[in-house]
Design a protein around this motif. Structure first.
Motif, PDB file in Angstrom:
ATOM      1  N   GLU A 122       0.745  -1.164  -0.110  1.00 58.28           N
ATOM      2  CA  GLU A 122      -0.100  -0.112   0.077  1.00 58.28           C
ATOM      3  C   GLU A 122       1.121   0.605  -0.230  1.00 58.28           C
ATOM      4  OE1 GLU A 122      -2.184  -0.601   3.415  1.00 58.28           O
ATOM      5  OE2 GLU A 122      -0.870  -0.014   4.609  1.00 58.28           O
ATOM      6  N   ASP A 123       0.333   2.466  -0.705  1.00 57.89           N
ATOM      7  CA  ASP A 123       0.943   3.771  -0.298  1.00 57.89           C
ATOM      8  C   ASP A 123       1.508   4.009   0.525  1.00 57.89           C
ATOM      9  OD1 ASP A 123       0.610   3.420  -3.199  1.00 57.89           O
ATOM     10  OD2 ASP A 123      -0.723   5.067  -3.343  1.00 57.89           O
ATOM     11  N   ALA A 124       2.177   4.244   0.998  1.00 56.11           N
ATOM     12  CA  ALA A 124       3.442   4.802   2.972  1.00 56.11           C
ATOM     13  C   ALA A 124       4.175   5.615   2.456  1.00 56.11           C
ATOM     14  CB  ALA A 124       3.438   3.521   3.339  1.00 56.11           C
ATOM     15  N   SER A 136      12.292   5.256   3.984  1.00 55.31           N
ATOM     16  CA  SER A 136      11.266   6.665   3.086  1.00 55.31           C
ATOM     17  C   SER A 136      11.485   7.624   1.446  1.00 55.31           C
ATOM     18  CB  SER A 136      11.445   7.809   4.037  1.00 55.31           C
ATOM     19  OG  SER A 136      11.463   7.814   5.374  1.00 55.31           O
ATOM     20  N   GLY A 137      10.409   7.382   0.750  1.00 53.93           N
ATOM     21  CA  GLY A 137      10.409   7.870  -0.028  1.00 53.93           C
ATOM     22  C   GLY A 137       9.226   7.559  -0.650  1.00 53.93           C
ATOM     23  N   PRO A 138       8.957   7.818  -2.164  1.00 58.04           N
ATOM     24  CA  PRO A 138       7.854   7.392  -3.117  1.00 58.04           C
ATOM     25  C   PRO A 138       6.823   6.072  -2.950  1.00 58.04           C
ATOM     26  CG  PRO A 138       9.693   7.833  -4.201  1.00 58.04           C
ATOM     27  CD  PRO A 138      10.183   7.675  -3.421  1.00 58.04           C
ATOM     28  N   LEU A 139       6.755   5.600  -1.657  1.00 59.22           N
ATOM     29  CA  LEU A 139       6.331   4.020  -1.893  1.00 59.22           C
ATOM     30  C   LEU A 139       4.663   3.848  -2.430  1.00 59.22           C
ATOM     31  CD1 LEU A 139       7.798   3.624   1.677  1.00 59.22           C
ATOM     32  CD2 LEU A 139       8.176   2.444  -0.175  1.00 59.22           C
ATOM     33  N   ARG A 140       4.987   2.435  -3.242  1.00 60.39           N
ATOM     34  CA  ARG A 140       3.294   2.530  -3.511  1.00 60.39           C
ATOM     35  C   ARG A 140       3.948   1.171  -4.276  1.00 60.39           C
ATOM     36  NH1 ARG A 140       6.958   4.545  -7.854  1.00 60.39           N
ATOM     37  NH2 ARG A 140       7.123   2.324  -8.934  1.00 60.39           N
ATOM     38  N   LYS A 141       2.155   0.352  -3.667  1.00 61.37           N
ATOM     39  CA  LYS A 141       1.641  -1.026  -3.575  1.00 61.37           C
ATOM     40  C   LYS A 141       2.621  -1.383  -5.276  1.00 61.37           C
ATOM     41  CE  LYS A 141      -1.436  -4.141  -4.390  1.00 61.37           C
ATOM     42  NZ  LYS A 141      -3.210  -4.053  -4.386  1.00 61.37           N
ATOM     43  N   PRO A 172      20.250  -1.703   2.649  1.00 62.54           N
ATOM     44  CA  PRO A 172      18.066  -1.362   1.607  1.00 62.54           C
ATOM     45  C   PRO A 172      18.307  -1.405  -0.068  1.00 62.54           C
ATOM     46  CG  PRO A 172      18.639  -0.074   3.310  1.00 62.54           C
ATOM     47  CD  PRO A 172      19.678  -0.488   3.461  1.00 62.54           C
ATOM     48  N   SER A 173      18.255  -1.559  -0.489  1.00 61.95           N
ATOM     49  CA  SER A 173      17.257  -1.269  -2.046  1.00 61.95           C
ATOM     50  C   SER A 173      16.095  -1.543  -2.045  1.00 61.95           C
ATOM     51  CB  SER A 173      18.541  -1.891  -2.996  1.00 61.95           C
ATOM     52  OG  SER A 173      17.945  -3.436  -3.280  1.00 61.95           O
ATOM     53  N   ILE A 174      15.739  -0.051  -3.102  1.00 57.99           N
ATOM     54  CA  ILE A 174      13.922  -0.085  -3.436  1.00 57.99           C
ATOM     55  C   ILE A 174      13.813  -0.899  -5.404  1.00 57.99           C
ATOM     56  CG2 ILE A 174      12.192   1.056  -4.514  1.00 57.99           C
ATOM     57  CD1 ILE A 174      15.007   2.564  -1.453  1.00 57.99           C
ATOM     58  N   TRP A 175      13.092  -1.415  -5.136  1.00 63.66           N
ATOM     59  CA  TRP A 175      12.747  -2.081  -6.795  1.00 63.66           C
ATOM     60  C   TRP A 175      11.549  -1.696  -7.419  1.00 63.66           C
ATOM     61  CZ3 TRP A 175      17.047  -4.820  -9.422  1.00 63.66           C
ATOM     62  CH2 TRP A 175      18.595  -4.888  -8.403  1.00 63.66           C
ATOM     63  N   GLU A 176      11.296  -2.084  -8.661  1.00 63.32           N
ATOM     64  CA  GLU A 176       9.981  -3.015  -9.177  1.00 63.32           C
ATOM     65  C   GLU A 176       9.819  -3.570  -9.999  1.00 63.32           C
ATOM     66  OE1 GLU A 176       6.685   0.812 -10.885  1.00 63.32           O
ATOM     67  OE2 GLU A 176       8.385   0.961 -11.641  1.00 63.32           O
ATOM     68  N   GLY A 177       9.865  -4.618  -9.574  1.00 59.60           N
ATOM     69  CA  GLY A 177      10.472  -5.577 -11.267  1.00 59.60           C
ATOM     70  C   GLY A 177      11.765  -5.778 -10.808  1.00 59.60           C
ATOM     71  N   ASP A 178      12.136  -6.124 -11.834  1.00 63.34           N
ATOM     72  CA  ASP A 178      14.034  -6.493 -11.611  1.00 63.34           C
ATOM     73  C   ASP A 178      14.830  -5.433 -12.045  1.00 63.34           C
ATOM     74  OD1 ASP A 178      13.606  -8.844 -12.148  1.00 63.34           O
ATOM     75  OD2 ASP A 178      12.805  -9.346 -14.254  1.00 63.34           O
ATOM     76  N   THR A 179      13.751  -3.806 -11.876  1.00 56.36           N
ATOM     77  CA  THR A 179      14.288  -2.774 -12.312  1.00 56.36           C
ATOM     78  C   THR A 179      14.561  -1.886 -11.016  1.00 56.36           C
ATOM     79  OG1 THR A 179      13.397  -1.716 -14.347  1.00 56.36           O
ATOM     80  CG2 THR A 179      14.401  -0.410 -13.004  1.00 56.36           C
ATOM     81  N   LEU A 180      16.421  -1.730 -10.277  1.00 57.59           N
ATOM     82  CA  LEU A 180      16.350  -0.977  -9.341  1.00 57.59           C
ATOM     83  C   LEU A 180      16.500   0.673  -9.317  1.00 57.59           C
ATOM     84  CD1 LEU A 180      17.992  -1.220  -6.285  1.00 57.59           C
ATOM     85  CD2 LEU A 180      20.133  -0.754  -8.597  1.00 57.59           C
ATOM     86  N   LEU A 181      15.429   1.019  -8.303  1.00 58.84           N
ATOM     87  CA  LEU A 181      15.072   2.579  -8.475  1.00 58.84           C
ATOM     88  C   LEU A 181      16.292   3.097  -7.492  1.00 58.84           C
ATOM     89  CD1 LEU A 181      11.222   2.347  -7.564  1.00 58.84           C
ATOM     90  CD2 LEU A 181      12.901   2.382  -9.927  1.00 58.84           C
TER      91      LEU A 181
END
Length: 209
Positions: A122-124, A136-141, A172-181
């Motif tokens: 969920e968005d947070a 912290s950052g543009p967290l989204r589902k 820590p790292s943030i991903w969207e699918g196989d893409t490192l954000l």
């Protein structure tokens, strides 16, 4: 009557003694343990003698803080690891990697393979990852937070962090699918940040029993 009173007095004395020991360990830790971006750096004196109460307490508390209390080491394990470190070896215990740093301190790092993947549902504004990091950052589902691992190769500025490669592999790292954000500690921020939830010195001895 009298027996119950004596039992209560004994319990009080034990509590007082434990508080004294923990206080001594906390003071020792403030002098001999440094926290750097999620790692702990211990002076060699901490592992010099595992027969000393405060040494055991500080060493065990350091491991528990790094692995988020997932595993409480036994005395024999502490002794074995201390001996390995004393020889200059790198050792692994309970999701922690222990090695001698370039300045002679003992570095305790989270083991990347011991961390868990967190799926954002969920968005947070922020989430807690691996029990120690507030992300912290543009967290989204649909986003995923996990250890950086081999994707460190996608972070050209990681050396500028001053952190060892091994430490950053577990960061820590943030991903969207196989893409490192983003990988905030490795210099790839993109609007994201990662902060330790509770520093070692304020929280470590609250987890002792």
């Amino acid at each position: 009557g009298l027996t119950r009173k004596r039992i209560l007095q004994t319990v009080d004395h034990m509590k007082a003694a434990r508080a004294t020991l923990e206080g001594a360990a906390a003071t020792f830790a403030r002098q001999d343990v440094r926290e750097v971006l999620g790692d702990l750096l211990l002076s060699p004196s901490v592992v010099a003698d595992m027969d000393v109460d405060q040494n055991r307490r500080v060493f065990a508390a350091a491991l528990l803080w790094i692995n988020d209390q997932a595993f409480r080491p036994r005395f024999e394990q502490l002794l074995s690891i201390a001996q390995a470190i004393g020889k200059g070896d790198t050792a692994t215990l309970a999701g922690c990697i222990l090695s001698i740093d370039k300045n002679g301190e003992i570095r305790i790092t989270r083991e990347a393979a011991a961390t868990f993947q967190f799926d954002v549902t969920e968005d947070a504004q922020s989430v807690i990852w691996d029990g120690r990091w507030s992300i912290s950052g543009p967290l989204r589902k649909g986003l995923t937070i996990k250890a950086l691992g081999p994707a460190i190769n996608e972070c050209p500025d990681w050396r500028a962090s001053g952190m060892p490669r091994t430490s950053l592999l577990a960061s820590p790292s943030i991903w969207e699918g196989d893409t490192l954000l983003a990988a905030p500690l490795a210099g790839l921020t993109n609007g994201w940040s990662a902060q330790i939830v509770a520093d070692f010195h304020s929280s470590a001895f609250a987890i002792e029993d």
